[in-house]
Design a protein around this motif. Structure first.
Motif, PDB file in Angstrom:
ATOM      1  N   VAL A 111       0.843  -1.201   0.000  1.00 17.63           N
ATOM      2  CA  VAL A 111       0.000   0.000   0.000  1.00 17.63           C
ATOM      3  C   VAL A 111       0.876   1.249   0.000  1.00 17.63           C
ATOM      4  N   ILE A 112       1.921   1.242   0.806  1.00 19.93           N
ATOM      5  CA  ILE A 112       2.854   2.379   0.837  1.00 19.93           C
ATOM      6  C   ILE A 112       3.512   2.553  -0.531  1.00 19.93           C
ATOM      7  N   ARG A 113       3.866   1.433  -1.152  1.00 21.23           N
ATOM      8  CA  ARG A 113       4.509   1.477  -2.471  1.00 21.23           C
ATOM      9  C   ARG A 113       3.575   2.068  -3.517  1.00 21.23           C
ATOM     10  N   LEU A 114       2.288   1.711  -3.458  1.00 24.29           N
ATOM     11  CA  LEU A 114       1.307   2.255  -4.405  1.00 24.29           C
ATOM     12  C   LEU A 114       1.123   3.757  -4.236  1.00 24.29           C
ATOM     13  N   GLN A 115       1.291   4.244  -3.022  1.00 29.41           N
ATOM     14  CA  GLN A 115       1.132   5.670  -2.755  1.00 29.41           C
ATOM     15  C   GLN A 115       2.342   6.484  -3.213  1.00 29.41           C
ATOM     16  N   GLU A 116       3.420   5.789  -3.575  1.00 29.75           N
ATOM     17  CA  GLU A 116       4.659   6.422  -4.052  1.00 29.75           C
ATOM     18  C   GLU A 116       5.139   7.525  -3.114  1.00 29.75           C
ATOM     19  N   ARG A 117       5.151   7.198  -1.848  1.00 34.81           N
ATOM     20  CA  ARG A 117       5.634   8.153  -0.850  1.00 34.81           C
ATOM     21  C   ARG A 117       7.147   8.303  -0.948  1.00 34.81           C
ATOM     22  N   PRO A 118       7.656   9.501  -0.729  1.00 35.92           N
ATOM     23  CA  PRO A 118       9.101   9.686  -0.775  1.00 35.92           C
ATOM     24  C   PRO A 118       9.798   9.120   0.476  1.00 35.92           C
ATOM     25  N   GLN A 119       9.040   8.943   1.552  1.00 38.58           N
ATOM     26  CA  GLN A 119       9.597   8.479   2.819  1.00 38.58           C
ATOM     27  C   GLN A 119       8.636   7.460   3.431  1.00 38.58           C
ATOM     28  N   LEU A 120       9.194   6.458   4.093  1.00 36.71           N
ATOM     29  CA  LEU A 120       8.351   5.469   4.772  1.00 36.71           C
ATOM     30  C   LEU A 120       7.856   6.032   6.100  1.00 36.71           C
ATOM     31  N   PRO A 121       6.620   5.704   6.498  1.00 40.05           N
ATOM     32  CA  PRO A 121       6.120   6.189   7.789  1.00 40.05           C
ATOM     33  C   PRO A 121       6.818   5.483   8.958  1.00 40.05           C
ATOM     34  N   LEU A 122       6.994   6.207  10.036  1.00 38.66           N
ATOM     35  CA  LEU A 122       7.660   5.652  11.217  1.00 38.66           C
ATOM     36  C   LEU A 122       6.924   4.448  11.811  1.00 38.66           C
ATOM     37  N   PRO A 123       5.582   4.411  11.855  1.00 42.62           N
ATOM     38  CA  PRO A 123       4.927   3.207  12.377  1.00 42.62           C
ATOM     39  C   PRO A 123       5.271   1.945  11.572  1.00 42.62           C
ATOM     40  N   TYR A 124       5.403   2.098  10.254  1.00 40.86           N
ATOM     41  CA  TYR A 124       5.800   0.958   9.432  1.00 40.86           C
ATOM     42  C   TYR A 124       7.213   0.510   9.790  1.00 40.86           C
ATOM     43  N   LEU A 125       8.123   1.467   9.936  1.00 40.48           N
ATOM     44  CA  LEU A 125       9.493   1.107  10.300  1.00 40.48           C
ATOM     45  C   LEU A 125       9.545   0.439  11.670  1.00 40.48           C
ATOM     46  N   ALA A 126       8.733   0.912  12.607  1.00 40.23           N
ATOM     47  CA  ALA A 126       8.688   0.294  13.937  1.00 40.23           C
ATOM     48  C   ALA A 126       8.166  -1.142  13.841  1.00 40.23           C
ATOM     49  N   ALA A 127       7.140  -1.357  13.030  1.00 41.17           N
ATOM     50  CA  ALA A 127       6.608  -2.711  12.840  1.00 41.17           C
ATOM     51  C   ALA A 127       7.653  -3.619  12.191  1.00 41.17           C
ATOM     52  N   SER A 128       8.440  -3.066  11.283  1.00 35.62           N
ATOM     53  CA  SER A 128       9.497  -3.846  10.628  1.00 35.62           C
ATOM     54  C   SER A 128      10.580  -4.253  11.621  1.00 35.62           C
ATOM     55  N   VAL A 129      10.934  -3.334  12.510  1.00 38.80           N
ATOM     56  CA  VAL A 129      11.942  -3.655  13.524  1.00 38.80           C
ATOM     57  C   VAL A 129      11.398  -4.719  14.485  1.00 38.80           C
ATOM     58  N   LEU A 130      10.118  -4.631  14.829  1.00 46.22           N
ATOM     59  CA  LEU A 130       9.480  -5.659  15.654  1.00 46.22           C
ATOM     60  C   LEU A 130       9.501  -7.005  14.928  1.00 46.22           C
ATOM     61  N   LEU A 131       9.243  -6.983  13.623  1.00 47.70           N
ATOM     62  CA  LEU A 131       9.305  -8.200  12.808  1.00 47.70           C
ATOM     63  C   LEU A 131      10.698  -8.815  12.882  1.00 47.70           C
ATOM     64  N   VAL A 132      11.732  -8.008  12.797  1.00 48.19           N
ATOM     65  CA  VAL A 132      13.106  -8.511  12.900  1.00 48.19           C
ATOM     66  C   VAL A 132      13.331  -9.164  14.265  1.00 48.19           C
ATOM     67  N   GLY A 133      12.805  -8.549  15.317  1.00 56.09           N
ATOM     68  CA  GLY A 133      12.930  -9.137  16.651  1.00 56.09           C
ATOM     69  C   GLY A 133      12.275 -10.507  16.728  1.00 56.09           C
ATOM     70  N   LEU A 134      11.081 -10.638  16.168  1.00 59.23           N
ATOM     71  CA  LEU A 134      10.394 -11.929  16.161  1.00 59.23           C
ATOM     72  C   LEU A 134      11.147 -12.964  15.326  1.00 59.23           C
TER      73      LEU A 134
END
Length: 165
Positions: A111-134
């Motif tokens: 969804v973020i990719r479809l929106q062609e945002r220049p920057q990723l949102p911080l909540p997404y990055l936080a979820a990604s870091v949590l994913l790495v922890g898991l």
């Protein structure tokens, strides 16, 4: 019916060696690299890294389901002994959970990719870091199953077959 199945080898498998670790290491590496690319792209403002991340997440999502299929087959053939059961159960539950979490994170990333945002949102990055922890916890549990409990290793399979374990 069982006479049509291939015989189990010294690893208690119908094929030469475990396949689950091969596929799962592929998924682990792709998740870790995807999050690394997202973080690096966020801090360097290099949007090309987001494309690398997206494709890594996509292939990681596909490969984690393949890893789960082989993991379930190999767990069923492992004949776990009492000491290893709780770790195997935790590894199984977290593996299924991770497949869902990874699919959700990948969909969010789409969804973020479809929106062609220049920057990723911080909540997404936080979820990604949590994913790495898991993923790290899951990797630890998988390592215990092989290196501590020895599931599908020849000495442990022989001990189980001989009634020692």
């Amino acid at each position: 019916m069982f006479k049509y199945l291939p015989p189990l080898n010294e690893h208690n498998l119908p094929y030469p060696d475990t396949i689950h670790p091969i596929v799962v290491h592929f998924a682990i590496a792709m998740v870790l690299f995807a999050v690394f690319c997202d973080l690096l792209g966020y801090f360097t403002k290099n949007s090309k890294l987001y494309e690398v991340s997206w494709w890594n997440l996509t292939f990681a999502t596909v490969s984690i389901f393949i890893a789960i299929i082989f993991g379930q087959i190999e767990a069923g053939l492992a004949e776990p002994y009492a000491a290893s059961v709780s770790t195997l159960n935790a590894h199984t539950i977290l593996g299924w959970s991770l497949s869902g979490i990874l699919a959700v994170v990948t969909a969010w990333r789409y969804v973020i990719r479809l929106q062609e945002r220049p920057q990723l949102p911080l909540p997404y990055l936080a979820a990604s870091v949590l994913l790495v922890g898991l993923v790290c916890i899951q990797t630890y549990l998988g390592s215990l199953l092989v290196w501590v409990y020895g599931l599908h290793t020849i000495p442990v399979v022989e001990a189980i077959r001989g009634g020692i374990l």
